[in-house]
Design a protein around this motif. Structure first.
Motif, short mmCIF file in Angstrom:
data_model
loop_
_atom_site.label_atom_id
_atom_site.label_comp_id
_atom_site.label_asym_id
_atom_site.label_seq_id
_atom_site.Cartn_x
_atom_site.Cartn_y
_atom_site.Cartn_z
N GLU A 61 0.84 -1.20 0.00
CA GLU A 61 0.00 0.00 0.00
C GLU A 61 0.87 1.24 0.00
O GLU A 61 1.83 1.36 0.77
N ALA A 62 0.57 2.16 -0.88
CA ALA A 62 1.35 3.40 -0.99
C ALA A 62 1.40 4.11 0.35
O ALA A 62 0.41 4.17 1.07
N GLY A 63 2.56 4.62 0.69
CA GLY A 63 2.73 5.35 1.93
C GLY A 63 3.11 4.50 3.12
O GLY A 63 3.33 5.02 4.20
N THR A 64 3.21 3.19 2.93
CA THR A 64 3.58 2.33 4.05
C THR A 64 5.09 2.12 4.07
O THR A 64 5.78 2.37 3.09
N VAL A 65 5.57 1.63 5.21
CA VAL A 65 6.99 1.34 5.35
C VAL A 65 7.38 0.23 4.36
O VAL A 65 8.44 0.30 3.74
N ALA A 66 6.52 -0.75 4.18
CA ALA A 66 6.81 -1.85 3.23
C ALA A 66 6.98 -1.30 1.82
O ALA A 66 7.88 -1.72 1.09
N ALA A 67 6.14 -0.36 1.43
CA ALA A 67 6.26 0.25 0.10
C ALA A 67 7.55 1.03 -0.01
O ALA A 67 8.23 0.98 -1.05
N CYS A 68 7.92 1.74 1.03
CA CYS A 68 9.17 2.50 1.04
C CYS A 68 10.37 1.58 0.90
O CYS A 68 11.23 1.78 0.04
N VAL A 69 10.43 0.53 1.73
CA VAL A 69 11.55 -0.41 1.69
C VAL A 69 11.63 -1.09 0.33
O VAL A 69 12.70 -1.16 -0.28
N ALA A 70 10.50 -1.59 -0.15
CA ALA A 70 10.49 -2.30 -1.43
C ALA A 70 10.90 -1.38 -2.58
O ALA A 70 11.67 -1.79 -3.46
#
Length: 187
Positions: A61-70
């Motif tokens: 999901e955009a804006g999540t830490v997972a999106a940032c890391v990925a």
């Protein structure tokens, strides 16, 4: 005889453990210590290792830490190597590690070459195995050539330090909260 066997077994187990054969990989333990500092980053790395970097980059999901890391890892030539456990604590220089992996791929597989690979180090073997498992031999070779070509600027950096620096930029990453007035207007 009955006393000698347990003593020999205990001695052998002690020797194997002290040499690192039966104990936890020290790089994995160091990586886990680093990841414990931020549970959201730890979860993102876990998702990437389970689902793959591309899948998490596309589905997070955009804006999540997972999106940032990925997204940070997907944009970096060395980011694909995150899928190997212990990569965040890898002290090998990028150029040396890639050269070792490239040498492993160029050898004919035989008992002698497997022994040589183990002598080179389990690190290169772990990265090579991961690339082959995820992409197949032909695609892994192509990926390796791309990594070698793109990694000249990282050649003298340690892989773990480089990956940690990429991911650390996501530590303070928060989803922007809606202003109370905007939330009230939506209802």
């Amino acid at each position: 005889m009955s006393f000698t066997r347990p003593l020999l077994t205990a001695g052998l187990a002690f020797l194997l453990t002290s040499c690192g054969y039966l104990s936890e990989n020290p790089k994995t333990a160091l990586e886990q210590q680093w990841l414990q500092q931020d549970p959201q980053i730890a979860e993102a790395v876990k998702q990437i290792r389970e689902q793959g970097l591309v899948a998490v980059a596309e589905s997070a999901e955009a804006g999540t830490v997972a999106a940032c890391v990925a997204s940070r890892l997907a944009a970096d030539p060395m980011g694909k190597l995150i899928t190997v456990e212990g990569a965040l604590a890898e002290s090998a220089k990028v150029a040396k590690l890639l050269a070792d992996i490239e040498q492993m791929f160029s050898q004919e597989i035989s008992f002698d070459s497997v022994a040589a690979m183990l002598e080179q180090g389990a690190d290169a073997a772990a990265y090579a195995k991961t690339l082959i498992d995820q992409q197949g031999l032909e695609q892994a070779l192509a990926t390796l050539k791309t990594l070698v070509a793109q990694s000249q600027q990282y050649a003298t950096k340690e892989l773990g330090g480089h990956l940690q620096a990429l991911i650390s930029t996501c530590k303070a990453y928060e989803v922007p909260a809606e202003a109370p007035a905007e939330a009230a207007n939506k209802t």
